[in-house]
Design an enzyme around this catalytic site. Structure first.
Site, PDB file in Angstrom:
ATOM      1  CB  SER A   1      38.201  43.866  34.974  1.00 24.59           C
ATOM      2  OG  SER A   1      39.496  44.392  34.976  1.00 24.59           O
TER       3      SER A   1
ATOM      4  CG  ASP B   1      42.332  42.994  41.583  1.00 24.69           C
ATOM      5  OD1 ASP B   1      43.188  42.963  40.691  1.00 24.69           O
ATOM      6  OD2 ASP B   1      41.105  42.911  41.361  1.00 24.69           O
TER       7      ASP B   1
ATOM      8  CG  HIS C   1      41.738  41.165  38.310  1.00 25.16           C
ATOM      9  ND1 HIS C   1      41.166  42.382  38.628  1.00 25.16           N
ATOM     10  CD2 HIS C   1      41.477  40.963  37.001  1.00 25.16           C
ATOM     11  CE1 HIS C   1      40.591  42.892  37.562  1.00 25.16           C
ATOM     12  NE2 HIS C   1      40.758  42.062  36.562  1.00 25.16           N
TER      13      HIS C   1
END
Length: 718
Positions: free
Chosen positions: A570, A655, A690
């Protein structure tokens, strides 16, 4: 935001010894496969008089529902096929790694029960099942079990299934819970009658996944999300049995840089609405027995002031950075005088201690702190104001409050772990100072912490700052530069990457790897200033810290050039993208998981989920100075014609945090510009978002791929 047969272990130990003795390894042999090349379709971005050509802007089209949507899917599938081809020779090894990691997990297990409002609550897992069952027992652990949610059954046939928050009504008869079947963190709320098993027709869509009960057992408050940006925009009130489309908006956030939420105090007396961005916050409150009343403003938002509110019987406590309290302090005020002019110091600001939060009990306060980069719990009596800290006895560790739902108790429950100590749950009597170990994570296959060593060291980085590094390795691993080393970091949002145990990590350690966490600026390990020195116009400190940590580990013989690997996910994926631009020859292999690598374009597009919430973290590129600064480090903007390290990039089509097109565009551009023979692989989960797969074992397949990639680069094949 990781047991095998005895004869296999003998072979493995011989392999580890052999690998640990060499610093030169044979070149990696990859299959002769053709990497996909994405179509080039120039798109001009012009802002502040600066025009940039983006050849891969069209890869946004699946998200934007544009004309190239189907072509985007074809390209991602081609990348997946290429990754599968390139890693085909490791398939048996990946299966072995998966089986090995799974074999350490106790499949039939149960969480430590906690007591709340007359019931003991716990989760339990069953052999071979991917999910869990949420259960309770009334009054005694010997009572009959009630299964509140059988998530194993609920998830049957679903590629992805996640439960958000679950909350039982004050009368113990109803349960509200959230369900996400897409992996975009957009939940549907359901209400279940725990006496009859009926799930009511009430269906509340586009929520954050949890809800808060009022004292009347028929009213809930929840956070409603924008369907496009996924921003938390409104707090709504729902009455059981009514159409959710008629739910009353009790708070509407007008500032699209703020996150909002709703919750209840531990004593059950107050419902709080929180609104916060990176630099300021605001709280409203309502007595829970007056659900139709108006929420009162506690204190209007103040520039660069964060505050959080906790009610006691006779006052409110406020954790805040007001009046220049960089590391936060605790203040107090009367229940009927909540504005700032009435606040008085309760625990004054300390330059060397970061206050992270408080847990309230009838007679005690537990303060979560951070000293010298390590977590700490400080116990304070509310009767005589005496203070004592817990003692843990290890050089590097993580301690944190666990589930403490009861208000009228002298016992605080906390979790403890280190890089060699599995996660442990303790009860601590704050009055008698007696500590009881309730459970330690069981690692199947004979794990012995004495076989491993954990260290904490400091790298002096470019500007003279000392950055902590936590390390773990097997005792027999030599620190002569011959060992491969895996370096991990995050470095954003003030999120601290504390030293914790991972049974998954053992698959690297047992093959001779050293595992290290670099506690770089942008986190909050060393206090609030540590965070502020790694954000906005100081963001580059995060990247140079990580590079300098890598160099330090080589200089001090923890590893050597050609044996250093790195991973971040991330915002940590942004870190990976930046450091391979800035120091590409330092790393032999890099894993960038769901990486935030197209910073400028994403921060310019307010339709992308969460963009406006991030302005105080990265800057607003509509401001020329911020635009130029983030353009100077954004990985996608700074790709050059040079040799990059071997790279494995992962993403998820759905995501919601970092959209799939950021890593896809990044890989496409890298492919056309990079020099040399190092590989770039892109793996897209077409069903997930995610956090990857939702089952408790499925994610290990992704981890097996990552480990197999790194081990292949190191020449370790079993």
């Amino acid at each position: 935001m990781f047991a095998s047969k005895n004869n296999w272990m003998i072979i493995l130990s011989m392999t580890v010894v052999a690998c640990s003795q060499k610093t030169e390894k044979a070149p990696v042999k990859w299959p002769d496969a053709q990497a996909p090349l994405a179509d080039i379709k120039p798109h001009n971005r012009t802002i502040h008089g600066d025009t940039v050509v983006d050849n891969y802007y069209w890869l946004n089209d699946f998200f934007k529902k544009g004309p190239d949507s189907a072509n985007v899917v074809k390209y991602l599938e081609a990348e997946n096929a290429y990754t599968q081809q390139m890693m085909a020779g490791t398939e048996d090894f990946q299966q072995k790694l998966f089986d090995e990691m799974k074999s350490r997990i106790k499949e039939k297990d149960e969480s430590v029960p906690y007591f709340y409002n007359g019931y003991y609550y716990y989760n339990r897992t069953e052999e071979g099942k991917q999910y869990y069952k949420l259960c309770r027992k009334k009054g005694s652990l010997d009572a009959a079990e009630e299964i509140l949610l059988d998530v194993d059954k609920m998830a049957e046939g679903k590629p992805y299934y996640a439960i958000g928050g679950s909350s039982v009504s004050p009368d113990n008869k109803l349960l509200v819970y959230g369900v996400d079947e897409v992996s975009r963190r957009e939940y549907v709320l359901h209400i279940k009658n725990l006496e009859t098993g009926e799930v009511y027709k009430d269906r509340i869509e586009r929520t954050s996944g949890s809800a808060t009960w009022a004292a009347d057992n028929k009213t809930i408050f929840y956070t409603s999300k924008n369907p496009v940006t996924l921003l938390s925009e409104k707090i709504k009130r729902h009455t059981l049995g009514t159409d959710a489309r008629t739910d009353v908006v009790v708070y509407d956030e007008k500032d699209n840089t703020n996150y909002i939420g709703v919750g209840k105090s531990k004593d059950g007396k107050y419902i709080f609405i929180y609104s916060q961005n990176t630099m300021s916050s605001e709280v409203r409150y309502l007595q829970s027995n007056m659900p139709n009343g108006e929420f009162k403003l506690f204190q209007a938002r103040m520039k660069d002031v964060l505050y959080d509110v906790t009610p006691l019987e006779d006052r409110f406590l406020i954790v805040t950075n007001v009046d220049g309290a960089k590391n936060f302090k605790v203040m107090e005020t009367a229940l009927d005088k909540t504005t700032k002019e009435n606040w008085k110091d309760f625990i004054p600001h300390r330059a060397d201690v970061l206050v992270q939060g408080i847990d309230e009990f009838k007679d005690f306060l537990v303060v979560s702190e951070r000293k010298n980069g390590l977590t700490n719990l400080s116990i304070r009596s509310l009767r005589d104001n005496s203070v004592h800290d817990l003692d843990f006895g290890e050089a590097a560790f993580t301690v944190y409050p666990s589930v403490n739902a009861e208000y009228n108790t002298d016992v605080v429950r906390y979790g403890y772990t280190s890089m060699v100590t599995p996660s442990s749950t303790f009860d601590y009597n704050m009055r008698t100072k007696e500590k009881t170990l309730l459970k330690q994570q069981e690692v199947l296959g004979g794990y012995n912490s004495e076989d491993y060593v954990t260290e904490r060291t400091f790298a002096t980085v470019t500007d003279g700052t000392k950055v902590p590094i936590s390390l773990v390795y097997k005792k027999e691993t030599k620190k002569d530069g011959s060992a491969p080393l895996f370096l991990y970091a995050y470095g954003s949002y003030g999120s601290s990457m504390d030293p914790t145990f991972s049974s998954i990590r053992l698959s690297l350690l047992d093959r001779g790897f050293i595992y290290a966490i670099a506690h770089i600026r942008g986190g909050e390990e060393m206090g609030r200033q540590w965070y502020e020195d790694g954000k906005m116009m100081k963001k580059i400190n995060t990247f140079t810290d990580f590079i300098d940590c890598g160099k330090y580990l080589i200089e001090n013989k923890y590893t050597s050039k050609g044996h250093l690997y790195a991973e971040g996910g991330s915002a940590g994926g942004l870190l990976m993208g930046a450091v391979i631009n800035m120091a590409p020859d330092l790393w032999n292999g890099v894993i960038a998981a769901v990486p935030f690598v197209d910073v400028v374009n994403t921060m310019l597009d307010e339709t992308i989920p969460l963009t406006t919430n991030e302005y105080d973290e990265w800057g607003n590129p509509n401001n020329k100075e911020a635009y130029e600064y983030m353009k100077s480090y954004s990985p996608y903007e700074n790709i050059e014609a040079k040799e990059y390290p071997n790279l494995l990039v992962t993403t998820g089509l759905h995501d919601s945090q970092v959209q799939y097109f950021e890593p896809a565009k990044w890989v496409a551009k890298l492919r056309t510009m990079k020099k040399g023979d190092n590989v770039i692989l892109l793996k897209t989960d077409m069903d997930f978002g995610h956090g990857g797969a939702s089952g408790r074992f499925d994610y290990l397949k992704d981890q097996a791929l990552e480990w197999a990639f790194i081990l292949k680069l190191e020449g370790i094949t079993q």
